[in-house]
Design a protein around this motif. Structure first.
Motif, PDB file in Angstrom:
ATOM      1  N   UNK A  96       1.037  -1.112  -0.416  1.00 54.09           N
ATOM      2  CA  UNK A  96      -0.073  -0.442   0.159  1.00 54.09           C
ATOM      3  C   UNK A  96       0.961   0.977  -0.502  1.00 54.09           C
ATOM      4  N   UNK A  97       0.857   1.358  -1.539  1.00 53.97           N
ATOM      5  CA  UNK A  97       1.802   2.670  -0.615  1.00 53.97           C
ATOM      6  C   UNK A  97       1.736   3.875  -2.515  1.00 53.97           C
ATOM      7  N   UNK A  98       1.686   5.044  -2.163  1.00 54.66           N
ATOM      8  CA  UNK A  98       1.363   6.168  -3.320  1.00 54.66           C
ATOM      9  C   UNK A  98       2.621   7.034  -3.476  1.00 54.66           C
ATOM     10  N   UNK A  99       2.535   7.045  -5.361  1.00 54.88           N
ATOM     11  CA  UNK A  99       3.713   7.215  -5.587  1.00 54.88           C
ATOM     12  C   UNK A  99       3.499   8.199  -6.352  1.00 54.88           C
ATOM     13  N   UNK A 100       3.906   9.563  -6.038  1.00 56.85           N
ATOM     14  CA  UNK A 100       3.669  10.945  -6.243  1.00 56.85           C
ATOM     15  C   UNK A 100       4.341  11.007  -7.834  1.00 56.85           C
ATOM     16  N   UNK A 101       3.585  11.155  -9.122  1.00 55.92           N
ATOM     17  CA  UNK A 101       4.798  11.877 -10.105  1.00 55.92           C
ATOM     18  C   UNK A 101       4.128  13.346 -10.769  1.00 55.92           C
ATOM     19  N   UNK A 102       5.214  13.542 -10.953  1.00 52.78           N
ATOM     20  CA  UNK A 102       4.932  15.026 -11.864  1.00 52.78           C
ATOM     21  C   UNK A 102       5.530  14.726 -13.680  1.00 52.78           C
ATOM     22  N   UNK A 103       3.690  14.305 -14.403  1.00 53.22           N
ATOM     23  CA  UNK A 103       3.714  14.832 -16.014  1.00 53.22           C
ATOM     24  C   UNK A 103       3.150  15.375 -16.021  1.00 53.22           C
ATOM     25  N   UNK A 104       3.358  15.595 -17.635  1.00 51.43           N
ATOM     26  CA  UNK A 104       2.306  16.499 -18.627  1.00 51.43           C
ATOM     27  C   UNK A 104       0.623  15.344 -19.012  1.00 51.43           C
ATOM     28  N   UNK A 105      -0.003  16.078 -19.117  1.00 55.81           N
ATOM     29  CA  UNK A 105      -1.352  15.188 -19.600  1.00 55.81           C
ATOM     30  C   UNK A 105      -0.623  14.428 -20.987  1.00 55.81           C
ATOM     31  N   UNK A 106       0.018  14.760 -21.677  1.00 59.44           N
ATOM     32  CA  UNK A 106       0.522  13.765 -23.431  1.00 59.44           C
ATOM     33  C   UNK A 106       0.554  12.775 -22.208  1.00 59.44           C
ATOM     34  N   UNK A 107       2.048  12.463 -21.114  1.00 58.07           N
ATOM     35  CA  UNK A 107       2.498  11.365 -20.957  1.00 58.07           C
ATOM     36  C   UNK A 107       1.267  10.383 -19.853  1.00 58.07           C
ATOM     37  N   UNK A 108       0.207  11.347 -19.453  1.00 59.13           N
ATOM     38  CA  UNK A 108      -0.665  10.977 -18.502  1.00 59.13           C
ATOM     39  C   UNK A 108      -1.231   9.357 -19.323  1.00 59.13           C
ATOM     40  N   UNK A 109      -1.878  10.218 -20.842  1.00 61.14           N
ATOM     41  CA  UNK A 109      -2.369   9.250 -21.605  1.00 61.14           C
ATOM     42  C   UNK A 109      -1.775   8.670 -22.388  1.00 61.14           C
ATOM     43  N   UNK A 110      -0.953   8.783 -23.214  1.00 62.27           N
ATOM     44  CA  UNK A 110      -0.032   8.150 -23.926  1.00 62.27           C
ATOM     45  C   UNK A 110       0.633   7.040 -23.054  1.00 62.27           C
ATOM     46  N   UNK A 111       0.856   7.355 -21.711  1.00 57.42           N
ATOM     47  CA  UNK A 111       2.081   5.995 -21.278  1.00 57.42           C
ATOM     48  C   UNK A 111       1.309   5.723 -19.483  1.00 57.42           C
ATOM     49  N   UNK A 112       0.610   6.237 -18.653  1.00 55.49           N
ATOM     50  CA  UNK A 112       0.299   6.362 -17.422  1.00 55.49           C
ATOM     51  C   UNK A 112      -1.245   5.785 -18.047  1.00 55.49           C
ATOM     52  N   UNK A 113      -2.065   6.366 -18.588  1.00 58.09           N
ATOM     53  CA  UNK A 113      -3.729   5.805 -18.711  1.00 58.09           C
ATOM     54  C   UNK A 113      -4.151   4.155 -19.219  1.00 58.09           C
ATOM     55  N   UNK A 114      -2.777   3.798 -19.908  1.00 59.39           N
ATOM     56  CA  UNK A 114      -2.717   2.052 -19.937  1.00 59.39           C
ATOM     57  C   UNK A 114      -2.448   1.270 -19.036  1.00 59.39           C
ATOM     58  N   UNK A 115      -2.114   2.045 -17.869  1.00 59.12           N
ATOM     59  CA  UNK A 115      -1.311   1.286 -16.748  1.00 59.12           C
ATOM     60  C   UNK A 115      -2.408   0.981 -15.940  1.00 59.12           C
ATOM     61  N   UNK A 116      -3.576   2.319 -15.692  1.00 62.46           N
ATOM     62  CA  UNK A 116      -4.551   1.797 -14.576  1.00 62.46           C
ATOM     63  C   UNK A 116      -4.945   0.865 -14.284  1.00 62.46           C
ATOM     64  N   UNK A 117      -5.281   0.201 -15.748  1.00 61.12           N
ATOM     65  CA  UNK A 117      -6.198  -1.025 -15.896  1.00 61.12           C
ATOM     66  C   UNK A 117      -5.382  -2.295 -15.202  1.00 61.12           C
ATOM     67  N   UNK A 118      -3.991  -2.253 -15.621  1.00 56.79           N
ATOM     68  CA  UNK A 118      -3.278  -3.482 -15.033  1.00 56.79           C
ATOM     69  C   UNK A 118      -2.641  -3.307 -13.354  1.00 56.79           C
ATOM     70  N   UNK A 119      -2.800  -1.467 -13.115  1.00 56.15           N
ATOM     71  CA  UNK A 119      -2.345  -1.621 -12.023  1.00 56.15           C
ATOM     72  C   UNK A 119      -3.238  -2.619 -10.985  1.00 56.15           C
ATOM     73  N   UNK A 120      -5.102  -1.791 -11.470  1.00 57.08           N
ATOM     74  CA  UNK A 120      -6.052  -2.145 -10.492  1.00 57.08           C
ATOM     75  C   UNK A 120      -6.424  -3.572  -9.790  1.00 57.08           C
TER      76      UNK A 120
END
Length: 301
Positions: A96-120
């Motif tokens: 149970x850990x929180x990671x704080x990331x600084x990233x543009x909406x471009x990085x969020x949409x292109x890289x991070x969003x595809x990870x969300x389902x996997x992480x959940x």
């Protein structure tokens, strides 16, 4: 707990006070009352025999002693944070850990969003706290406030480690009904068209694309400036405007919007997206896991 007469809890209060330069803001950040924060500042002043923060006009400024002490305190807190993060073995399935990331909406949409389902599914106890890039991003890494900053290489600081996440090319995008895109663009057509530009942060810094254009000596006719890459398709729709966009983002947004992409009609530099973190986090098992996950996702994005 006291060490040589100092309540070690005051180190955390000192760090936040120096960052915020405001007793009330520091209190909110630490979830304390303002009187409790004022009392902590008074105890710091008494222990160190220094004002720590002095009022000038309507603002507070650190003393020269406090400015010299601040990097040492941040280093200590960073090392403690690393020790706590690495206690035992890191298991992404159970942690149970929180990671704080600084990233543009471009990085969020292109890289991070595809990870969300996997992480959940694979790491349900992990929380990603996403913050937009600002001029304070490097300072937040240096202070240990953020775990990771993803940014083009020209924003990276030399005093903390960084590593390449991926390289990105750019394309020209426009509305699918834009007649300018019916044929391959020429440099003259590209520069003669109206454009959507992007400015980032409170100081409205140029995006990588606009910065590169300036360095190359190309001048576009910017008709609209936005703070978000994700709003570009909305500002292009129904118009003959063009925009420069990261190829990954253009491919992803074209699934949702009537967006059309073309290669640039001239050579354009590759953008290197880097991941930067504090020196004390180099052996952080959780952060190492997250970085490897982001790298794998960027290879398939």
């Amino acid at each position: 707990m006291r060490f040589r007469g100092l309540d070690l809890n005051l180190l955390g209060a000192f760090d936040v006070l120096i960052q915020e330069r405001s007793v009330s803001s520091a209190a909110r950040k630490l979830n304390l009352s303002q009187p409790a924060m004022s009392a902590a500042l008074a105890r710091l002043r008494e222990f160190f025999g220094d004002d720590i923060l002095i009022v000038h006009g309507k603002r507070m400024f650190p003393t020269s002693f406090a400015e010299r002490l601040a990097p040492q305190v941040r280093q200590i807190l960073g090392e403690v944070d690393e020790m706590l993060a690495n206690r035992g073995q890191f298991d992404p399935a159970t942690t149970h850990r929180t990671f704080r990331l600084i990233a543009s909406d471009y990085i969020v949409a292109a890289v991070i969003v595809p990870l969300i389902e996997r992480l959940s599914i694979e790491s349900p106890g992990i929380m990603l706290e996403l913050a937009a890039p600002t001029e304070r991003g490097p300072d937040e890494i240096a202070a240990g406030v953020a775990d990771l900053m993803i940014s083009p290489d020209y924003y990276i600081m030399g005093e903390h480690p960084s590593e390449l996440l991926f390289e990105e090319s750019h394309v020209v995008v426009g509305w699918q009904g834009n007649p300018l895109l019916d044929a391959p663009l020429t440099l003259q057509t590209f520069l003669g068209a109206g454009h959507v530009g992007v400015r980032i942060g409170a100081q409205r810094q140029q995006s990588f694309a606009d910065r590169a254009m300036s360095v190359m000596g190309h001048s576009r006719r910017i008709e609209v400036e936005t703070h978000s890459f994700l709003t570009i398709p909305l500002l292009l729709e129904g118009t003959q405007r063009l925009a420069l966009m990261q190829a990954r983002l253009a491919e992803r947004l074209s699934r949702q919007y009537p967006l059309q992409a073309q290669p640039l009609p001239f050579d354009f530099p590759v953008m290197r997206e880097m991941m930067q973190y504090h020196t004390t986090r180099q052996n952080d098992l959780g952060l190492t896991w997250l970085k490897s996950l982001l790298k794998r996702q960027s290879e398939v994005a």
